[in-house]
Design an enzyme around this catalytic site. Sequence first.
Site, short mmCIF file in Angstrom:
data_model
loop_
_atom_site.label_atom_id
_atom_site.label_comp_id
_atom_site.label_asym_id
_atom_site.label_seq_id
_atom_site.Cartn_x
_atom_site.Cartn_y
_atom_site.Cartn_z
N HIS A 59 0.84 -1.20 0.00
CA HIS A 59 0.00 0.00 0.00
C HIS A 59 0.88 1.24 0.00
O HIS A 59 1.83 1.34 0.77
CB HIS A 59 -0.88 0.01 1.26
CG HIS A 59 -1.78 1.20 1.32
ND1 HIS A 59 -2.94 1.28 0.59
CD2 HIS A 59 -1.68 2.36 2.00
CE1 HIS A 59 -3.52 2.45 0.83
NE2 HIS A 59 -2.77 3.12 1.69
N ASP A 68 -14.57 3.40 8.00
CA ASP A 68 -13.60 4.31 7.37
C ASP A 68 -14.27 5.16 6.30
O ASP A 68 -13.94 6.34 6.15
CB ASP A 68 -12.41 3.55 6.78
CG ASP A 68 -11.40 4.52 6.17
OD1 ASP A 68 -10.84 5.33 6.95
OD2 ASP A 68 -11.21 4.51 4.95
N ARG A 101 -13.87 13.47 7.96
CA ARG A 101 -12.56 14.10 8.18
C ARG A 101 -12.22 15.06 7.04
O ARG A 101 -11.66 16.13 7.26
CB ARG A 101 -11.47 13.02 8.29
CG ARG A 101 -11.53 12.24 9.60
CD ARG A 101 -10.64 11.01 9.54
NE ARG A 101 -9.25 11.34 9.28
CZ ARG A 101 -8.38 10.54 8.68
NH1 ARG A 101 -8.74 9.33 8.28
NH2 ARG A 101 -7.15 10.93 8.49
N SER A 119 -7.00 4.46 9.70
CA SER A 119 -7.73 4.41 8.43
C SER A 119 -7.06 3.45 7.45
O SER A 119 -7.69 2.56 6.88
CB SER A 119 -7.79 5.84 7.84
OG SER A 119 -8.19 5.83 6.50
N LYS A 152 -8.22 -0.94 6.69
CA LYS A 152 -8.54 -1.47 5.36
C LYS A 152 -7.58 -2.59 4.96
O LYS A 152 -7.99 -3.60 4.39
CB LYS A 152 -8.50 -0.33 4.34
CG LYS A 152 -9.69 0.61 4.46
CD LYS A 152 -9.59 1.81 3.54
CE LYS A 152 -8.58 2.81 4.06
NZ LYS A 152 -8.60 4.10 3.37
#
Length: 439
Positions: free
Chosen positions: A82, A161, A168, A183, A187
Amino acid sequence: MRIVDIVEKKRDGGELTRAEIEQLVLGYVKGEVPDYQVSAFLMAVVFRGMTDQETATLTDVMMASGDTVDLSSLPGIKVDKHSTGGVGDTTTLIVAPLVAACGGTVAKMSGRGLGHTGGTLDKLEAIPGVSIEQPMDAFMDMVRMNGLAVIGQSGNLVPADKKLYALRDVTGTIASIPLIASSVMSKKLAAGADAIVLDVKVGSGAFMHTVEEARKLASLMVRIGKKLHRRVEAVLTDMDQPLGLAVGNALEVQEAVNALSGLVGEEEPLMEVSLLLGERMLLLSDVAHSQEEARTMLLDALHSGRGLKKLRAMIEALGGDGSYIDANKISELCKVKQMVPVYPPKDGYLHALDAEKIGVASQMLGAGRAKKEDAIDPAVGLVLHKRVGDRLQTDEPFCTLYVNDSTQLKEAVALIEASMTIGEKQPEAKPLVFGIVKE
Ligand code: URA
Ligand code: CA
């Protein structure tokens, strides 16, 4: 406890219990706790922070707010990667096929781009026929067959999220290390991989503007992952300019195809970061046992064309037309009405390049979304011809814009001109990789 008591406890710097975090987050997901109380809570976290334990609990509660993926029926150690939001960052499309070609097992769920950063799903959809929405059993079959699948996040993955991030975004509460860490990690953990390599970006185009902040975020995410029984490592890499030369969807797929065809030098930043991530993925999943071995395996997969073949197989498994995964054919997807060169405003050396501005310029041309509902044009975007450190001349194009809709062309050009910091002397070279974080 009343919700207001939880908000006040955080406002005063207290440490929340699991029961309090569950009451707030799960109540919010169910629609029982209103936006205004959660907004106040998020702002309290921005100022007060969270302990490691609170952040791990928040991550766990968020993860469990919806579906989680169970990959345990697949053999081997499943590895994911990621990147925390980049510009011109097409590493997934390069490194996932290379790792699979080396015998690794890559099971990845990706997101869409929002704002100035690109998203892997939008890039995949630039290829005709690709469908990124796949049922879970099809995802598992792809991983079993090819050792590789990249699909869209299923609808009910971490609903907490989705709601919290949207809130946010409009309440000035994105910029919080524990909120970003929970967050991202909720995931990644929900998506089921055993091992996760994080690429935490540092610089003008990134959430973290300094190496110190990025290291804090990386270390927190690694520690959360370990607390929740996964193998996690992070690399810290530069986003003070776009990683590759292409910014846009089909243009970035083209750059990935070129890279897997051996047409991008190994010393180019895009390749250097891809190979580094690949090394960490192979090591973390026990496919390679030393960095040298991992690098040799990756280069062999690259030079033999096995990596490119894997990308093609992955695209075809998603219903896409694999014939485009060819350096000679992929340019057909980048055909536009107008190609517009942009020149530097003065002679000199490129000292800095604001990656966020470049990303926004590409978005203005139609490559990205300002709002979730916006349509994108897969063909448009831009290709840089210069990088930080290069000499600029007013008669040599700095980049080429790929344009179909010229409504915002002027603003895009102005932004690109404003993205360049030009100096008289050649700047000192800056590192691309700031370190590897293992704890
Ligand atoms: N990426 C995410 O998924 N969440 C954040 O909060 C920031 C970046
Ligand atoms: Ca990206």
